[in-house]
Design a protein around this motif. Structure first.
Motif, PDB file in Angstrom:
ATOM      1  N   GLY A 178       1.191  -4.512   6.488  1.00 13.66           N
ATOM      2  CA  GLY A 178       2.538  -4.122   6.091  1.00 13.66           C
ATOM      3  C   GLY A 178       2.774  -2.631   6.230  1.00 13.66           C
ATOM      4  O   GLY A 178       1.843  -1.852   6.460  1.00 13.66           O
ATOM      5  N   GLU A 179       4.031  -2.244   6.130  1.00 13.53           N
ATOM      6  CA  GLU A 179       4.405  -0.839   6.046  1.00 13.53           C
ATOM      7  C   GLU A 179       5.648  -0.761   5.184  1.00 13.53           C
ATOM      8  O   GLU A 179       6.425  -1.711   5.105  1.00 13.53           O
ATOM      9  N   TRP A 180       5.802   0.384   4.514  1.00 11.79           N
ATOM     10  CA  TRP A 180       6.841   0.506   3.491  1.00 11.79           C
ATOM     11  C   TRP A 180       7.680   1.743   3.756  1.00 11.79           C
ATOM     12  O   TRP A 180       7.148   2.814   4.044  1.00 11.79           O
TER      13      TRP A 180
ATOM     14  N   PRO B  66       3.239  -2.005  -3.526  1.00 10.78           N
ATOM     15  CA  PRO B  66       2.725  -3.187  -2.814  1.00 10.78           C
ATOM     16  C   PRO B  66       1.310  -2.973  -2.282  1.00 10.78           C
ATOM     17  O   PRO B  66       0.468  -3.866  -2.388  1.00 10.78           O
TER      18      PRO B  66
ATOM     19  N   VAL C  63       7.770   5.960   7.358  1.00 11.95           N
ATOM     20  CA  VAL C  63       7.191   4.730   6.819  1.00 11.95           C
ATOM     21  C   VAL C  63       5.764   5.012   6.360  1.00 11.95           C
ATOM     22  O   VAL C  63       5.073   5.876   6.907  1.00 11.95           O
TER      23      VAL C  63
ATOM     24  N   GLN D 244       7.057   3.075  -3.664  1.00  7.33           N
ATOM     25  CA  GLN D 244       6.643   2.685  -2.317  1.00  7.33           C
ATOM     26  C   GLN D 244       5.142   2.405  -2.230  1.00  7.33           C
ATOM     27  O   GLN D 244       4.695   1.757  -1.299  1.00  7.33           O
ATOM     28  N   ASP D 245       4.366   2.888  -3.196  1.00  6.28           N
ATOM     29  CA  ASP D 245       2.927   2.647  -3.175  1.00  6.28           C
ATOM     30  C   ASP D 245       2.553   1.320  -3.832  1.00  6.28           C
ATOM     31  O   ASP D 245       1.448   0.810  -3.614  1.00  6.28           O
TER      32      ASP D 245
END
Length: 134
Positions: A69-71, A119, A78, A116-117
């Motif tokens: 994944g990426e956020w 997950p 990202v 954002q960290d």
């Protein structure tokens, strides 16, 4: 134009995960994150991670695997996260952080992570509990 990549490391050592508290910028200060930084032109994500952790924490690390994944961060950026093993050195908050904390299994939610960290942290903590970092 593609997004700039910011890498972060879920750094493991002796069955613990490293958390870093931001001291800057003001809107992030006091919140916790997985340490890392921007990928420079010509670098791989793994190369950037090793460099950033050396600059920010004064340690040598070995990237292990990317967490899927990426956020999205701020517009145009990202976040991608790798698990990493501490190879040498004792982490110290040299840049952008004012406190570091090692979290054991079950302690992943004891600090106030940046949104954002979360997950990637959840996956990193799950892997910590599974012993997958060894």
């Amino acid at each position: 134009m593609s997004d700039r990549v910011v890498v972060a490391g879920a750094v493991y050592d002796r069955g613990r995960l490293l958390a870093a508290r931001r001291s800057a910028p003001p809107e992030l200060a006091g919140r916790w994150e997985l340490p890392g930084g921007k990928v420079e032109p010509g670098e791989s994500g793994e190369q950037a991670l090793v460099r950033e952790l050396r600059e920010e924490l004064g340690v040598e690390t070995e990237p292990l695997e990317r967490i899927p994944g990426e956020w999205p961060l701020k517009p145009g950026y990202v976040l991608r996260v790798w698990t990493a093993r501490l190879v040498s050195g004792v982490p110290a908050p040299l840049q952008d952080h004012d406190e570091l904390r090692w979290l054991g299994p079950g302690e992943g939610d004891t600090v106030d992570w940046l949104e954002q960290d979360r997950p990637a942290v959840a996956e990193a903590v799950r892997r910590l509990a599974d012993g997958a970092h060894r």
